[in-house]
Design an enzyme around this catalytic site. Sequence first.
Site, PDB file in Angstrom:
ATOM      1  N   LYS A 144       4.950  34.797   6.562  1.00 16.54           N
ATOM      2  CA  LYS A 144       4.788  36.044   5.807  1.00 16.54           C
ATOM      3  C   LYS A 144       5.532  37.188   6.493  1.00 16.54           C
ATOM      4  CE  LYS A 144       0.480  34.401   3.853  1.00 16.54           C
ATOM      5  NZ  LYS A 144      -0.967  34.242   4.023  1.00 16.54           N
ATOM      6  N   GLN A 193      -6.008  36.707   6.484  1.00 14.63           N
ATOM      7  CA  GLN A 193      -5.688  35.279   6.465  1.00 14.63           C
ATOM      8  C   GLN A 193      -6.965  34.442   6.482  1.00 14.63           C
ATOM      9  OE1 GLN A 193      -2.545  33.893   6.167  1.00 14.63           O
ATOM     10  NE2 GLN A 193      -3.628  31.949   5.980  1.00 14.63           N
ATOM     11  N   ASP A 197      -3.415  39.620  -2.296  1.00 14.52           N
ATOM     12  CA  ASP A 197      -3.734  38.204  -2.474  1.00 14.52           C
ATOM     13  C   ASP A 197      -4.303  37.924  -3.854  1.00 14.52           C
ATOM     14  OD1 ASP A 197      -3.047  36.359  -0.510  1.00 14.52           O
ATOM     15  OD2 ASP A 197      -4.691  36.921   0.819  1.00 14.52           O
TER      16      ASP A 197
END
Length: 282
Positions: free
Chosen positions: A53, A97, A120
């Site tokens: 990322k 995460q 997300d």
Amino acid sequence: MPLRIDGKVISAQIKEELKEKVTDLKVSRGISICLAVIQVGNDPASSVYVGNKKKACAYIGIDSRSYELAQETTQEDLLQLIDELNHDEKVDGILVQLPLPGQIDEDTVIRAIDPAKDVDGFHPQSVGALCIGQPGFVSCTPAGIIQLLKRSGIQIAGKECVVVGRSNIVGKPMALLLLRENATVTVAHSKTEKLQEVTRRADILVVAVGKPKMITREYVKEGAVVIDVGIHRNEAGKLCGDVDYEDVAPVCSAITPVPGGVGPMTIAMLMNNCVEAGIAGN
């Protein structure tokens, strides 16, 4: 031979488009986009994902902030950091995460992120917006699959689609996105009776069941498009998906490989969500 849907090529196209857009935003409007990535503990797979990322951010021109917290970090401390980032005007997107250590409740953490920074697409408000067709961030893997299909010239409208798997991150949002594209959608899962009969109806079969090579040619209609979301390591340590690629490929019209299919698209769509968040916030 079927069309091999190459996620590496398509994700690279999307990243190039985003790179141009980010450059234009900086030059024409003075907008810089920033993603904050929080990792708790040092799970090896998570560290790889976070690293990828960061690389994608650097390539596209998005600023990235990295918060690497100890395994024993408390939920209270994590929520405090998220609250600070929610109120930081320079931060456009926040990503925590997953998975998180046992002492931290993932649902509480997801709900703590400002929906305007939920790149997300996991916040209940984002999911609710998708359900009723309102604007909002969409979970990155399903959004990436829609791009794989569209950019490969595969028609979705009017087609019979079957999604195998009902997770909140892939299965459910995938079904909603296919409905948005005017497909007729069936969601199948581990409790579905006569699963092969259901999957053999599919013009487009999306498999996110979490079992290595479960889907063989007996599950697939001749000429179907097969999208494999799974990723596993077999006994030899080689990556494979939920679909038995060698067995299924001869009977389908198009198929995604593992690796190199759906995987690269997830990060590309995360970057897209970051850019959208930056535009909306300025």
